[in-house]
Motif scaffolding. Structure first.
Motif, PDB file in Angstrom:
ATOM      1  N   UNK A 193       0.856  -1.181   0.000  1.00 52.52           N
ATOM      2  CA  UNK A 193       0.000   0.000   0.000  1.00 52.52           C
ATOM      3  C   UNK A 193       0.900   1.241   0.000  1.00 52.52           C
ATOM      4  N   UNK A 194       0.587   2.166  -0.880  1.00 58.18           N
ATOM      5  CA  UNK A 194       1.393   3.374  -1.011  1.00 58.18           C
ATOM      6  C   UNK A 194       2.386   3.317  -2.145  1.00 58.18           C
ATOM      7  N   UNK A 227      -5.774  -4.981  12.105  1.00 55.93           N
ATOM      8  CA  UNK A 227      -4.537  -5.048  11.350  1.00 55.93           C
ATOM      9  C   UNK A 227      -3.796  -3.709  11.353  1.00 55.93           C
ATOM     10  N   UNK A 228      -2.515  -3.800  11.042  1.00 54.74           N
ATOM     11  CA  UNK A 228      -1.730  -2.629  10.699  1.00 54.74           C
ATOM     12  C   UNK A 228      -1.582  -2.624   9.183  1.00 54.74           C
ATOM     13  N   UNK A 229      -1.637  -1.440   8.577  1.00 50.63           N
ATOM     14  CA  UNK A 229      -1.417  -1.322   7.141  1.00 50.63           C
ATOM     15  C   UNK A 229      -0.425  -0.196   6.879  1.00 50.63           C
ATOM     16  N   UNK A 230       0.367  -0.272   5.810  1.00 54.84           N
ATOM     17  CA  UNK A 230       1.329   0.785   5.498  1.00 54.84           C
ATOM     18  C   UNK A 230       0.638   2.125   5.267  1.00 54.84           C
ATOM     19  N   UNK A 231       1.332   3.196   5.599  1.00 52.25           N
ATOM     20  CA  UNK A 231       0.788   4.535   5.386  1.00 52.25           C
ATOM     21  C   UNK A 231       1.941   5.530   5.276  1.00 52.25           C
ATOM     22  N   UNK A 232       1.608   6.773   4.949  1.00 55.89           N
ATOM     23  CA  UNK A 232       2.603   7.835   4.910  1.00 55.89           C
ATOM     24  C   UNK A 232       2.896   8.300   6.325  1.00 55.89           C
ATOM     25  N   UNK A 233       4.091   8.818   6.539  1.00 54.58           N
ATOM     26  CA  UNK A 233       4.481   9.261   7.882  1.00 54.58           C
ATOM     27  C   UNK A 233       3.613  10.413   8.377  1.00 54.58           C
ATOM     28  N   UNK A 234       2.958  11.112   7.434  1.00 53.78           N
ATOM     29  CA  UNK A 234       2.127  12.259   7.799  1.00 53.78           C
ATOM     30  C   UNK A 234       0.665  11.889   8.042  1.00 53.78           C
ATOM     31  N   UNK A 235       0.308  10.634   7.807  1.00 51.71           N
ATOM     32  CA  UNK A 235      -1.088  10.220   8.001  1.00 51.71           C
ATOM     33  C   UNK A 235      -1.459  10.232   9.474  1.00 51.71           C
TER      34      UNK A 235
END
Length: 552
Positions: free
Chosen positions: A255-256, A421-429
């Motif tokens: 994701x991303x 769950x954990x999911x990928x994201x941007x550091x600014x999310x």
């Protein structure tokens, strides 16, 4: 617009071929495997147009053969006694092909192709192929190819287009689409038929004649025409950050991640100025299109899509991300049009059963699109990982609240919580973190990961009385496939792994209690060896010094 190149049977080459029996025959058209057929109702189809009949006329008796020389007397035809009539034209069709002229008082020496002192056939302007002669006792005419006409496939197609454009036929009907056999078919009387592309309305009845690939075929037995038109080929490829070479390879992504797509359309060398090629793209729900990334080139030269331009944006249809018309002109025939753009994998990829991006095209004219391609798809995959934290002595005891730092290739990797769950994201999310914590069942579950990457967990906090892990945990990744089932309005989603931790895909990680002793050979024993050695050396020096003192 385009030519049929694969006609199985063109008996037009010899119109005087004998017919032993008369029965219904089947005319069919098999579709090109890369193009979609008309599944009934509106859309592309084929029509038949009956031009000549193969049935003998009751008013014509005797052994003379149709399609032979006339002796000049109206109503009589002489010919080969071994043949029956092969093909006849009705009076209505004959009137569109020419006129039977009575014998003149004398032959005009300036006319070399006909003896005007005898009754003869005069073709209308444009009819360069067919000569007719009346049948005694009938209003119909026998038909032959004109003397000297080369009855090859190109000539037959040229004649077919002229016949269709001038409506030289008695009857017409539709070839029905058969989805099982992947062909259009109709049962007709024996005769000569035009076969041409048409468009049907929603009711499947009204016809727009397109004339694309019109052909004239003699149907005295079942015949099949194989589509081999010069379609604009479309090729779709994708690339990601791990492999920047566009290809059809399925990409492993997180994701991303950003995927780059190329859609290549080649305008056929046989295309006509004014033809339209409509190209479209439809992404699955797990991809987000970046419209600002779109670039369009024709043979490597950038063009700007705009209304009225050679490449122009058109109204989107349901599910479209973009749709453009390419207008064929004298400058782009035979050239490659390349659409390049990017899409970002979003969190919907977790519930996206298809995980595809597809592009296709329609091909026709401003009057309508005759052909539509089967979409070209490229796929992507996401992966999941899970660990189960347990007591080393009692593995039935789940350890809740143990904290780890998630890293990718040694660098902190940001995720956020999405349900269990954990999911990928941007550091600014919102909610972005690099810290993951075991839940009440001792689980850490992460979805939307890239198999091409290496992810590790570094333990940063454990429960009281337990020892911290001294090494990182490397996550094992498994494809995250999704299945959706709907029953009575309720949607159930299942994943390819069991969140109850009962299969081998879960990495079991132990924490132990007790004191950790220095390992043998470690720094804890080395220091004693060093100190002991110094004491031994010092003691030896003292002993030597005392002995020398006594000797003195």
């Amino acid at each position: 617009m385009k030519k049929f190149l694969g006609i199985v049977l063109i008996l037009a080459l010899v119109m005087s071929l004998g017919v032993a029996a008369f029965a219904d025959v089947t005319i069919s058209v098999s579709q090109d495997s890369t193009y979609a057929g008309a599944e009934g109702g509106a859309g592309r189809n084929y029509a038949w147009y009956k031009v000549f009949s193969a049935n003998p006329e009751s008013g014509f008796t005797g052994t003379t053969g149709g399609g032979y020389d006339s002796d000049g007397t109206p109503g009589t035809v002489t010919g080969d006694t071994e043949h029956a009539i092969s093909y006849t034209a009705s009076a209505a069709v004959a009137a569109k092909l020419g006129t039977w002229v009575a014998a003149a008082a004398e032959d005009d020496p300036a006319t070399t192709d006909v003896d005007e002192s005898k009754a003869h056939w005069v073709r209308v302007t444009g009819n360069n192929w067919f000569d007719l002669a009346p049948i005694a006792g009938s209003t119909n005419y026998t038909v032959t190819w004109a003397t000297g006409v080369a009855t090859d496939a190109d000539t037959v197609q040229t004649a077919a287009k002229w016949l269709l454009n001038n409506k030289v036929y008695d009857d017409t009907g539709i070839l029905a689409w058969n989805s099982t056999d992947k062909k259009w078919a109709a049962t007709v009387d024996e005769g000569y038929y035009l076969i041409a592309s048409v468009l049907l309305n929603e009711a499947g009845t009204a016809v727009t004649e397109l004339g694309a690939g019109a052909n004239l075929v003699a149907a005295t037995t079942d015949i099949n025409i194989q589509e081999k038109n010069s379609y604009p080929p479309l090729d779709k490829t994708e690339a990601d950050e791990d492999d920047t070479t566009p290809s059809d390879t399925t990409r492993d992504v997180a994701i991303g991640d950003v995927l780059t797509y190329n859609v290549k359309v080649t305008i056929p060398a046989t295309a006509k100025v004014g033809d339209l090629i409509q190209v479209y793209d439809a992404a699955s729900e797990g991809l987000t299109y970046d419209s600002s990334s779109m670039t369009v080139t024709i043979d490597g030269t950038a063009v700007t899509p705009a209304a009225g331009a050679v490449v122009a944006p058109v109204t989107l249809e349901t599910g479209d991300e973009w749709r453009y018309n390419i207008t064929v002109n004298a400058d782009n025939i035979g050239k490659v049009v390349l659409f390049a753009f990017t899409m970002t994998v979003n969190s919907e990829a977790l519930v996206d059963t298809g995980k595809v991006n597809e592009s296709g095209l329609k091909y026709g004219t401003s009057d309508g699109f005759t052909y539509e391609s089967i979409p070209d798809e490229v796929e992507y995959k996401t992966y999941f990982a899970g660990i189960h934290k347990v007591d080393g002595a009692d593995k039935t005891k789940d350890l809740e609240g143990v904290e780890f730092t998630l890293k990718e290739a040694g660098t902190a990797f940001y995720v956020k919580k999405d349900g269990d769950y954990y999911i990928p994201c941007a550091s600014t999310d919102t909610g972005a973190t690099t810290t993951v914590v075991t839940d009440s069942q001792g689980r850490i579950m992460i979805r939307g990961l890239d198999e091409d990457k290496t992810y590790t967990l570094t333990e940063t906090k454990t429960l009281d009385g337990y020892n911290m892990l001294t090494e990182d945990v490397t996550l094992s990744l498994y494809e995250d496939t999704i299945t959706k089932t709907t029953s009575e309005g309720t949607t159930t989603t299942t994943t390819s792994f069991d969140s109850t931790k009962t299969n081998e895909k879960w990495g079991e990680v132990e924490n132990n209690k007790g004191t950790i002793l220095p390992s043998t050979g470690g720094i804890g024993t080395t220091i004693f060896y060093v100190i002991g050695g110094i004491l031994v050396v010092g003691a030896g020096i003292v002993l030597v010094a005392r002995k020398k003192s006594r000797d003195d």
